[in-house]
Design a protein around this motif. Structure first.
Motif, mmCIF file in Angstrom:
data_model
loop_
_atom_site.group_PDB
_atom_site.id
_atom_site.type_symbol
_atom_site.label_atom_id
_atom_site.label_comp_id
_atom_site.label_asym_id
_atom_site.label_seq_id
_atom_site.Cartn_x
_atom_site.Cartn_y
_atom_site.Cartn_z
ATOM 1 N N LYS A 90 0.551 -1.338 0.297
ATOM 2 C CA LYS A 90 0.003 0.058 -0.086
ATOM 3 C C LYS A 90 0.592 1.280 0.052
ATOM 4 C CE LYS A 90 -4.154 -2.008 2.054
ATOM 5 N NZ LYS A 90 -5.098 -2.305 3.606
ATOM 6 N N LEU A 91 2.324 0.966 0.596
ATOM 7 C CA LEU A 91 2.985 2.232 0.477
ATOM 8 C C LEU A 91 3.908 2.852 -0.907
ATOM 9 C CD1 LEU A 91 5.818 1.334 3.077
ATOM 10 C CD2 LEU A 91 3.349 2.461 3.187
ATOM 11 N N GLU A 95 8.965 4.293 -1.350
ATOM 12 C CA GLU A 95 8.626 3.782 -0.226
ATOM 13 C C GLU A 95 8.297 2.384 0.033
ATOM 14 O OE1 GLU A 95 5.485 5.568 2.383
ATOM 15 O OE2 GLU A 95 6.812 7.951 1.604
ATOM 16 N N LYS A 136 8.467 8.318 6.321
ATOM 17 C CA LYS A 136 7.088 8.548 5.985
ATOM 18 C C LYS A 136 6.866 7.005 6.125
ATOM 19 C CE LYS A 136 7.430 12.568 3.287
ATOM 20 N NZ LYS A 136 7.445 13.663 2.040
ATOM 21 N N TYR A 139 5.743 5.607 8.938
ATOM 22 C CA TYR A 139 4.701 6.046 9.945
ATOM 23 C C TYR A 139 3.132 5.272 9.152
ATOM 24 C CZ TYR A 139 1.771 10.045 10.754
ATOM 25 O OH TYR A 139 0.979 10.768 11.935
ATOM 26 N N LYS A 140 3.551 5.704 7.669
ATOM 27 C CA LYS A 140 2.376 4.749 7.649
ATOM 28 C C LYS A 140 1.712 3.003 8.122
ATOM 29 C CE LYS A 140 2.488 7.906 3.861
ATOM 30 N NZ LYS A 140 3.280 8.230 2.099
ATOM 31 N N ILE A 144 -0.116 0.640 9.407
ATOM 32 C CA ILE A 144 -1.935 0.081 9.624
ATOM 33 C C ILE A 144 -1.798 -1.559 9.747
ATOM 34 C CG2 ILE A 144 -1.026 -1.353 6.726
ATOM 35 C CD1 ILE A 144 -0.277 0.943 5.161
#
Length: 154
Positions: A90-91, A95, A136, A139-140, A144
């Protein structure tokens, strides 16, 4: 005058503890993905068990409990790896590339950050840019995978 978008609703994370949590999750992924699962086996030899006061009333089926463990543990590992892979997919591309190259490969323990930003990225990127992209991604992934550590949280 145009409206300015505000991202105040995004929580501020404890950077050090969140990074540690994500790195531990990715290490667990590598262990589950690349180490073979050793199935438990039942013993053939009878064993004596001292029971004071007579029978405990419990019935033990060693073979069944071992079979259940072997199936459940293997299934848990598989689902965990799939969950991490879905989260990484999903990144955004940079990333995702960074996480796969640095943390998800079989030899990730031997790859350094320098190796990734200096040689894997084409063209190479600076250490500072690499650090921004990695944070980043972390963080995501923390959100998730539901392992984010907010500031002030114990």
């Amino acid at each position: 005058m145009g409206k300015q978008l505000s991202f105040d609703f995004l929580p501020e994370l404890d950077r050090r503890r969140t990074q540690k949590a994500v790195e531990e999750a990715l290490e667990k992924y590598r262990l589950y993905k690349y180490l073979t699962f050793e199935e438990r086996e039942s013993t053939i030899t009878a064993s004596y068990e001292l029971r004071e006061g007579g029978s405990s009333g419990r019935i033990s089926d060693q073979t069944a409990s071992i079979a259940i463990h072997n199936v459940d543990a293997r299934e848990y590992r598989k689902k965990y790896c799939e969950r991490v892979e879905r989260a990484v997919s999903k990144l955004p591309p940079m990333e995702r590339f960074l996480i796969r190259e640095r943390y998800l490969s079989e030899d990730a323990d031997y790859i350094t950050d320098y190796n990734v930003y200096g040689f894997k990225f084409q063209p190479p990127i600076s250490e500072r840019k690499y650090t921004k992209i990695r944070w980043k991604a972390f963080y995501k992934l923390a959100f998730i995978l539901d392992i984010a550590v907010e500031k002030g949280e114990e």
